[in-house]
Motif scaffolding. Structure first.
Motif, PDB file in Angstrom:
ATOM      1  N   ALA A   1      37.018  32.935  34.210  1.00 44.14           N
ATOM      2  CA  ALA A   1      36.092  31.810  34.057  1.00 44.14           C
ATOM      3  C   ALA A   1      35.498  31.401  35.405  1.00 44.14           C
ATOM      4  N   VAL A   2      36.333  31.393  36.435  1.00 41.24           N
ATOM      5  CA  VAL A   2      35.830  31.038  37.765  1.00 41.24           C
ATOM      6  C   VAL A   2      34.903  32.134  38.285  1.00 41.24           C
ATOM      7  N   LEU A   3      35.257  33.397  38.033  1.00 44.50           N
ATOM      8  CA  LEU A   3      34.376  34.496  38.432  1.00 44.50           C
ATOM      9  C   LEU A   3      33.002  34.362  37.790  1.00 44.50           C
ATOM     10  N   GLU A   4      32.962  33.930  36.546  1.00 43.21           N
ATOM     11  CA  GLU A   4      31.678  33.742  35.865  1.00 43.21           C
ATOM     12  C   GLU A   4      30.895  32.592  36.488  1.00 43.21           C
ATOM     13  N   ARG A   5      31.579  31.496  36.803  1.00 44.03           N
ATOM     14  CA  ARG A   5      30.883  30.382  37.454  1.00 44.03           C
ATOM     15  C   ARG A   5      30.392  30.772  38.846  1.00 44.03           C
ATOM     16  N   MET A   6      31.137  31.654  39.488  1.00 46.57           N
ATOM     17  CA  MET A   6      30.720  32.144  40.802  1.00 46.57           C
ATOM     18  C   MET A   6      29.612  33.190  40.723  1.00 46.57           C
ATOM     19  N   ARG A   7      29.325  33.700  39.535  1.00 50.64           N
ATOM     20  CA  ARG A   7      28.295  34.718  39.305  1.00 50.64           C
ATOM     21  C   ARG A   7      28.615  35.999  40.085  1.00 50.64           C
ATOM     22  N   ARG A   8      29.868  36.438  39.964  1.00 52.62           N
ATOM     23  CA  ARG A   8      30.303  37.607  40.728  1.00 52.62           C
ATOM     24  C   ARG A   8      29.980  38.933  40.032  1.00 52.62           C
ATOM     25  N   GLY A   9      29.769  38.933  38.738  1.00 55.87           N
ATOM     26  CA  GLY A   9      29.364  40.160  38.064  1.00 55.87           C
ATOM     27  C   GLY A   9      30.502  41.077  37.664  1.00 55.87           C
ATOM     28  N   TYR A  10      31.736  40.567  37.590  1.00 53.39           N
ATOM     29  CA  TYR A  10      32.857  41.381  37.150  1.00 53.39           C
ATOM     30  C   TYR A  10      33.970  40.474  36.633  1.00 53.39           C
ATOM     31  N   THR A  11      34.951  41.080  35.997  1.00 52.46           N
ATOM     32  CA  THR A  11      36.121  40.364  35.501  1.00 52.46           C
ATOM     33  C   THR A  11      37.343  40.743  36.328  1.00 52.46           C
ATOM     34  N   ARG A  12      38.413  40.031  36.116  1.00 50.46           N
ATOM     35  CA  ARG A  12      39.681  40.350  36.781  1.00 50.46           C
ATOM     36  C   ARG A  12      40.114  41.774  36.435  1.00 50.46           C
ATOM     37  N   GLU A  13      39.984  42.139  35.163  1.00 53.54           N
ATOM     38  CA  GLU A  13      40.392  43.473  34.729  1.00 53.54           C
ATOM     39  C   GLU A  13      39.571  44.559  35.421  1.00 53.54           C
ATOM     40  N   ALA A  14      38.249  44.363  35.522  1.00 57.47           N
ATOM     41  CA  ALA A  14      37.394  45.359  36.185  1.00 57.47           C
ATOM     42  C   ALA A  14      37.772  45.488  37.656  1.00 57.47           C
ATOM     43  N   TYR A  15      38.096  44.377  38.292  1.00 53.72           N
ATOM     44  CA  TYR A  15      38.489  44.412  39.700  1.00 53.72           C
ATOM     45  C   TYR A  15      39.788  45.189  39.877  1.00 53.72           C
ATOM     46  N   LEU A  16      40.783  44.924  39.038  1.00 53.65           N
ATOM     47  CA  LEU A  16      42.063  45.625  39.148  1.00 53.65           C
ATOM     48  C   LEU A  16      41.904  47.111  38.832  1.00 53.65           C
ATOM     49  N   ASP A  17      41.018  47.456  37.890  1.00 58.54           N
ATOM     50  CA  ASP A  17      40.753  48.867  37.591  1.00 58.54           C
ATOM     51  C   ASP A  17      40.141  49.565  38.809  1.00 58.54           C
ATOM     52  N   LEU A  18      39.253  48.864  39.526  1.00 53.81           N
ATOM     53  CA  LEU A  18      38.656  49.443  40.726  1.00 53.81           C
ATOM     54  C   LEU A  18      39.711  49.662  41.804  1.00 53.81           C
ATOM     55  N   VAL A  19      40.609  48.706  41.971  1.00 61.17           N
ATOM     56  CA  VAL A  19      41.697  48.866  42.941  1.00 61.17           C
ATOM     57  C   VAL A  19      42.531  50.098  42.600  1.00 61.17           C
ATOM     58  N   GLN A  20      42.834  50.265  41.319  1.00 57.61           N
ATOM     59  CA  GLN A  20      43.634  51.408  40.887  1.00 57.61           C
ATOM     60  C   GLN A  20      42.896  52.723  41.174  1.00 57.61           C
ATOM     61  N   LYS A  21      41.591  52.761  40.896  1.00 58.14           N
ATOM     62  CA  LYS A  21      40.821  53.988  41.149  1.00 58.14           C
ATOM     63  C   LYS A  21      40.780  54.303  42.643  1.00 58.14           C
ATOM     64  N   ILE A  22      40.566  53.275  43.461  1.00 57.23           N
ATOM     65  CA  ILE A  22      40.521  53.486  44.910  1.00 57.23           C
ATOM     66  C   ILE A  22      41.827  54.087  45.401  1.00 57.23           C
ATOM     67  N   ARG A  23      42.940  53.567  44.938  1.00 61.76           N
ATOM     68  CA  ARG A  23      44.239  54.060  45.409  1.00 61.76           C
ATOM     69  C   ARG A  23      44.579  55.430  44.843  1.00 61.76           C
ATOM     70  N   GLN A  24      44.006  55.775  43.708  1.00 65.68           N
ATOM     71  CA  GLN A  24      44.205  57.127  43.178  1.00 65.68           C
ATOM     72  C   GLN A  24      43.456  58.157  44.017  1.00 65.68           C
ATOM     73  N   ILE A  25      42.228  57.814  44.428  1.00 67.65           N
ATOM     74  CA  ILE A  25      41.406  58.747  45.196  1.00 67.65           C
ATOM     75  C   ILE A  25      41.824  58.766  46.665  1.00 67.65           C
ATOM     76  N   ILE A  26      42.151  57.586  47.222  1.00 70.34           N
ATOM     77  CA  ILE A  26      42.543  57.474  48.640  1.00 70.34           C
ATOM     78  C   ILE A  26      43.941  56.859  48.679  1.00 70.34           C
ATOM     79  N   PRO A  27      44.984  57.668  48.560  1.00 69.87           N
ATOM     80  CA  PRO A  27      46.345  57.132  48.365  1.00 69.87           C
ATOM     81  C   PRO A  27      46.816  56.173  49.453  1.00 69.87           C
ATOM     82  N   ASP A  28      46.518  56.437  50.704  1.00 71.67           N
ATOM     83  CA  ASP A  28      47.053  55.614  51.798  1.00 71.67           C
ATOM     84  C   ASP A  28      46.037  54.575  52.276  1.00 71.67           C
ATOM     85  N   VAL A  29      45.167  54.125  51.409  1.00 71.45           N
ATOM     86  CA  VAL A  29      44.111  53.197  51.791  1.00 71.45           C
ATOM     87  C   VAL A  29      44.678  51.804  52.063  1.00 71.45           C
ATOM     88  N   GLY A  30      44.073  51.114  53.035  1.00 65.05           N
ATOM     89  CA  GLY A  30      44.389  49.707  53.279  1.00 65.05           C
ATOM     90  C   GLY A  30      43.318  48.831  52.661  1.00 65.05           C
TER      91      GLY A  30
END
Length: 649
Positions: free
Chosen positions: A444-473
């Motif tokens: 709900a706060v993300l929508e009010r902030m007009r960020r263009g994504y949900t919590r789930e989409a953000y966590l999915d992106l984090v998971q994809k990043i760590r799958q492709i770049i395992p030792d990423v910071g």
């Protein structure tokens, strides 16, 4: 808005009581100049109670041009035969005048006649170089910069512009400067309060200049001209200029080329202002004057502006719309830095990974066509032209400069297509570190902030990043206490922080900015004490999770770029950063050079890459044992060989 762009030009010249007719050559020259095709766009709007007059130094009798002006005439002598005092808002004009010398330059040249066309005059570049020695004596510069790395890079651009105008000396104390630049940030209240405090001190230096010189406190040749630059200049332009005469010039982020002219206006009693935002300005042709000349790291701006229009953010209103530098100009600047000994470059932009070089594109495409966003993300701004993207830029830079390390900031999570992640994985000189601003963990706060994504989409992106770049910071930004945020919504942010586990986080209590979507549509209704309490809870959650990121590095061998002595033990230790951006300290001792094994051991110096085995973690930094001096390419070649050997065994 039109009134801001087309304000009247004030011409407060001494009123003449002589007729102008006996001096036709000067008048005809002026008429000829103003009627040239190149000046066709110039428009004068004279204020109702102001008159336009010339006074020629001659023996002819004088006649008043306007009785109303005659009653306000003065007897002081003319210091110049003709002067134009532009109003401070004239610089906002959207007129695109041709480059070249100012009007006063032409009139001052008595050799020019009415028959000589304007096209025959010397180019602006020649005029600038010819007068450089005169401008050189105008003063020394002192600068202070607040805010993000973009402001640091902007100040380097400003110093380059001023150097070309003759202001070549930069000093470290404001008391001895003739020009004081303060580069500002408008993101949060704290930064603005700090700027106002400094402006009060600079005003004291101006107001008490004679006394300060007499007592030896100041050594400037005249009272300093105070110049406010950056985002705060654009946001609060009128308020700053009207602040009890403490500021002489206000210049926005897209108008730095105009600074020499604005400072010249101050010499003639006017305040200078230009905060006009540009759709094209990138300063691509300007080579910045580096502030930290001996540093082995540097910042390079690749794009400016932001199109995202997040409801809490002032950046689109202070920095304008997105525009990107051509790839060729960026490669050229990086090549110059490499020659100067720079080993690590951070690519900068308000939304750096939305980089889009369309300089070679002639045709528009269907809005949004082929512009791939991160999966599950959307954007309200559609791309009209798609050129070379950020992955293309990183690809070219990493190949052309294999021994230079590259970072970038600040990206938006929506602009991480797969090809960008694969470039980061496959190129050893592109650091495995991503800043991924979340802002909040509640939908709900993300929508009010007009960020263009949900919590789930953000966590999915984090998971994809760590799958492709395992030792990423990973690092992130968070805002506490946004409009209407409840305790439950705040709790979602705490759980997101713990779920991801960031190496670094920038956390702030919400500060409403005027002109933003939130300012127009929401109420800043979370009490300040609640914001601060939530901020404290968020910081504690970060500290609990970040320790694991640092602890995981113990026992590994990291490639560290040496930046200099460790301030805590400058005589015995060196400090640098690892690929993930962790601060690593180690004992300074003679080491083997892997690329020059026949030479004697030597102590590493700033700019060297050093293999360091991590021995312990303080959960904020790392300490290790230096093994050898090496090259970036050598280190990763050996790592790849070891990985292949382990796989075969």
């Amino acid at each position: 808005m039109a009134s801001n762009f087309y304000s009247p030009i004030q011409l407060p010249l001494p009123v003449s009581q002589q007729t102008l007719s006996p001096a036709p050559s000067m008048a005809s020259s002026l008429s000829s100049i103003l009627n040239q095709p190149q000046c066709a766009l110039l428009r004068f709007r004279i204020q109702k109670r102001c008159c336009f007059s010339l006074r020629l130094l001659s023996s002819y009798p004088e006649t008043s041009l306007d009785p109303r002006c005659a009653r306000r005439s003065t007897t002081r002598q003319l210091k110049r035969s003709f002067s134009l005092n532009l109003s401070r808002n004239f610089s906002h004009s959207s007129l695109d005048l041709p480059d070249g010398p100012g009007l006063h330059h032409f009139i001052a040249q008595s050799s020019f006649t009415a028959s000589q066309p304007l096209a025959d005059l010397a180019p602006a570049s020649e005029v600038s170089s010819a007068t450089g020695s005169e401008v050189h004596s105008q003063g020394r510069i002192y600068q202070e910069t607040y805010g993000c790395q973009m402001n640091v890079n902007d100040m380097e651009i400003v110093l380059s512009i001023m150097k070309n105008a003759g202001y070549s000396e930069v000093i470290n104390v404001p008391e001895n400067a003739e020009v004081i630049f303060i580069n500002t940030c408008a993101i949060r209240d704290y930064a603005e309060h700090k700027v106002w405090q400094r402006l009060n001190y600079f005003w004291f230096l101006k107001r008490e200049w004679k006394k300060n010189v007499a007592t030896g406190r100041s050594q400037s040749k005249h009272p300093p001209k105070v110049v406010v630059l950056g985002c705060m200049a654009e946001r609060l332009k009128e308020k700053i200029l009207d602040a009890d005469k403490m500021v002489d010039v206000v210049c926005g982020p897209d108008a730095y080329r105009d600074l020499p002219r604005l400072l010249e206006e101050v010499d003639y009693g006017q305040k200078g202002i230009n905060t006009l935002l540009s759709l094209e300005e990138t300063y691509a042709d300007i080579s910045p004057v580096r502030i930290s000349k001996n540093s082995v790291t540097a910042f390079v701006s690749v794009m400016r502006g932001c199109n995202n229009m997040c409801s809490f953010c002032i950046v689109p209103f202070t920095r304008g719309r997105e525009r990107s530098r051509p790839v060729e100009s960026i490669v050229k600047e990086v090549a110059e830095l490499w020659k100067e000994g720079v080993k690590e470059v951070t690519l900068l932009g308000q939304n750096v990974n939305s980089y889009n070089d369309t300089s070679g594109m002639e045709k528009e495409v269907e809005p949004g066509a082929n512009w791939r966003l991160s999966e599950g993300f959307n954007s309200t701004c559609k791309v009209k032209k798609m050129g070379l993207r950020f992955a293309d830029l990183l690809d070219q830079l990493s190949l052309e400069f294999p021994e230079m390390r590259f970072r970038y900031t600040s990206p938006h999570p929506k602009d991480f297509p797969d090809e960008l992640l694969y470039i980061m994985r496959d190129r050893p000189n592109v650091c495995k570190y991503i800043h991924l601003p979340a802002q909040t963990g509640n939908d709900a706060v993300l929508e009010r902030m007009r960020r263009g994504y949900t919590r789930e989409a953000y966590l999915d992106l984090v998971q994809k990043i760590r799958q492709i770049i395992p030792d990423v910071g990973l690092s992130s930004d968070f805002i506490c206490g946004f409009c209407r945020e409840t305790e439950e919504e705040h709790a979602d942010t705490l759980t997101l922080m713990k779920a991801v586990g960031y190496d670094m986080a920038y956390m702030f209590a919400y500060s409403m900015r005027e002109r933003t979507h939130a300012h127009r549509n929401y109420v800043d209704d979370v009490p300040e004490e609640v914001k601060q309490r939530r901020l404290t809870e968020l910081i504690e959650a970060f500290r609990e999770s970040t320790g694991q990121c640092y602890d995981s590095q113990v026992g590994t061998v990291q490639l560290v770029l040496v930046e200099g002595p460790n301030k805590k033990a400058p005589d015995t230790e060196l400090v640098g950063k690892s690929d993930r951006g962790h601060r690593v300290a180690f004992v300074n001792r003679p080491l083997l050079d892997r690329d020059n094994v026949i030479s004697d051991k030597r102590n590493p110096v700033a700019g060297d890459y050093v293999e360091v085995q991590i021995l312990r973690s303080t959960r904020a930094s790392l300490f290790g044992e230096a093994l050898a001096v090496t090259k970036l390419s050598t280190f990763f070649y050996n790592v790849d060989k070891e990985a292949v050997a382990c796989a075969r065994s």
